[in-house]
Design an enzyme around this catalytic site. Structure first.
Site, PDB file in Angstrom:
ATOM      1  CB  THR A  69      -6.026   2.059   0.269  1.00 26.91           C
ATOM      2  OG1 THR A  69      -5.577   3.032   1.203  1.00 26.91           O
ATOM      3  CG2 THR A  69      -4.835   1.348  -0.321  1.00 26.91           C
ATOM      4  CB  THR A  70      -9.821  -1.048  -1.411  1.00 31.12           C
ATOM      5  OG1 THR A  70      -9.181  -1.401  -0.187  1.00 31.12           O
ATOM      6  CG2 THR A  70     -10.191  -2.312  -2.156  1.00 31.12           C
ATOM      7  CE1 TYR A  94       9.007  10.304  -1.852  1.00 36.25           C
ATOM      8  CE2 TYR A  94       8.491  12.637  -1.869  1.00 36.25           C
ATOM      9  CZ  TYR A  94       9.352  11.605  -2.157  1.00 36.25           C
ATOM     10  OH  TYR A  94      10.572  11.868  -2.725  1.00 36.25           O
ATOM     11  CE1 TYR A  99      -6.050   2.912   6.323  1.00 30.42           C
ATOM     12  CE2 TYR A  99      -6.500   4.150   4.326  1.00 30.42           C
ATOM     13  CZ  TYR A  99      -6.125   2.977   4.951  1.00 30.42           C
ATOM     14  OH  TYR A  99      -5.833   1.870   4.189  1.00 30.42           O
ATOM     15  NE  ARG A 144      -1.835   0.217   0.657  1.00 27.34           N
ATOM     16  CZ  ARG A 144      -1.947  -0.090  -0.622  1.00 27.34           C
ATOM     17  NH1 ARG A 144      -1.498   0.746  -1.542  1.00 27.34           N
ATOM     18  NH2 ARG A 144      -2.487  -1.224  -0.992  1.00 27.34           N
ATOM     19  CE  LYS A 174      -8.891   0.691   6.486  1.00 29.23           C
ATOM     20  NZ  LYS A 174      -8.965   0.820   5.004  1.00 29.23           N
ATOM     21  CB  ILE A 217     -12.752   0.248   7.096  1.00 29.14           C
ATOM     22  CG1 ILE A 217     -13.634   1.179   7.945  1.00 29.14           C
ATOM     23  CG2 ILE A 217     -12.699   0.737   5.643  1.00 29.14           C
ATOM     24  CD1 ILE A 217     -13.146   2.615   8.032  1.00 29.14           C
TER      25      ILE A 217
END
Length: 294
Positions: free
Chosen positions: A46-47, A109, A135, A140, A164, A206
């Site tokens: 993501t980052t 989504y 994850y 999100r 994570k 993380i």
């Protein structure tokens, strides 16, 4: 054996002003991270703005990170997608590139039922020999791996080894640990919850914070693992105001701003992410000053 213990950096993807990936700068910050104690490089998550990278850029970033890291620390490659076939493709490419593990996010989504999650992650796991770190970031993705689902997956698939956890829900986290009976390596996905997650058996974090404070983020984990819980907690609390500033807007907007304020020159974001609002940037700068980073 865990893929890594301690602090893995959810590393940014630096861009040039024209929007191209800045591989030279990526190499610099990988070296900076390793020199300052980071325990793993977590690339194109993501980052790392993976959602706006082309497949070719995504795979090339993994290849580059593996080559630049040169086995000094493990490389965990973000390979998730809301399309199972795409997740398989990216995971296979990460394995070919020499990554040490894959970080696979829940489908976003389109989402999935719990049965769908088991089938999605199981299908990815069967396609590779890489260890898989799930994850879970419902804020999100709108999709949550429930504890019973995590337990079912680690029992059925030998290479689903970790998670994570970015739920922010400690009750769910501890139930996940209970149901998995020691068969899952838990990593905090929240920089503000490193010590609490480690207190229930977590292996580390993380981390977004590691981009700007790699040595101390490593030390939060190292001190805890060495039995210095008080010292670990003191560092955790020291950085909480900065952590709040780093999440005052959508990640990675603030962390890229912080790195640029620190002179790291990681460049802009790709749309739809935009420059940080001035009032939030002022708070961020003040918090960076308080901990001596600028």
């Amino acid at each position: 054996m865990a893929v890594f213990t301690g602090a893995g950096v959810a590393i940014v993807t630096p861009f040039k002003e024209n929007g191209d990936v800045n591989y030279d700068k990526l190499g610099e910050i990988i070296d900076y991270q390793i020199e300052n104690g980071t325990d793993s490089i977590v690339i194109v998550g993501t980052t790392g703005e993976a959602s706006t990278l082309s497949h070719e850029e995504h795979v090339e970033c993994i290849r580059y990170a593996v080559e630049k890291t040169a086995k000094r620390v493990p490389v965990v490659a973000g390979t998730g997608s809301n399309c199972t076939e795409t997740a398989i493709y990216l995971t296979k490419e990460a394995e070919k590139a020499g990554a040490d593990a894959a970080l696979v996010v829940t489908p976003y989504y389109n989402k999935a039922t719990q049965k769908g999650l088991i089938n999605h992650f199981g299908t990815v796991a069967k396609s590779t020999n890489l260890p898989i770190i799930l994850y879970n970031v419902p804020g999100r993705t709108g999709c949550n791996i429930l504890p019973a689902t995590a337990a079912a997956m680690v029992k059925e698939y030998d290479n689903i080894v970790g998670m994570k956890d970015a739920t922010g829900n400690m009750a769910q986290s501890i139930e996940t640990m209970e149901r998995c009976q020691g068969d899952i390596d838990l990593y905090s996905g929240e920089d503000g919850l490193i010590v609490p997650l480690m207190s229930i058996g977590g292996k580390g974090v993380i981390s977004v914070l590691s981009n700007v404070a790699p040595r101390d983020t490593h030390e939060i984990c190292a001190k805890y693992l060495a039995g210095d819980v008080k010292g670990s907690l003191e560092l955790q609390l020291k950085y909480l105001p900065l952590v709040r500033a780093l999440f005052s807007e959508v990640n990675p907007i603030p962390v890229k701003k912080a790195m640029n304020l620190m002179g790291m020159g990681v460049g802009p974001m790709r749309l739809p992410l935009t420059e940080m609002e001035p009032e939030n940037a002022a708070v961020l700068l003040a918090e960076l000053k308080k901990v001596g980073l600028v």
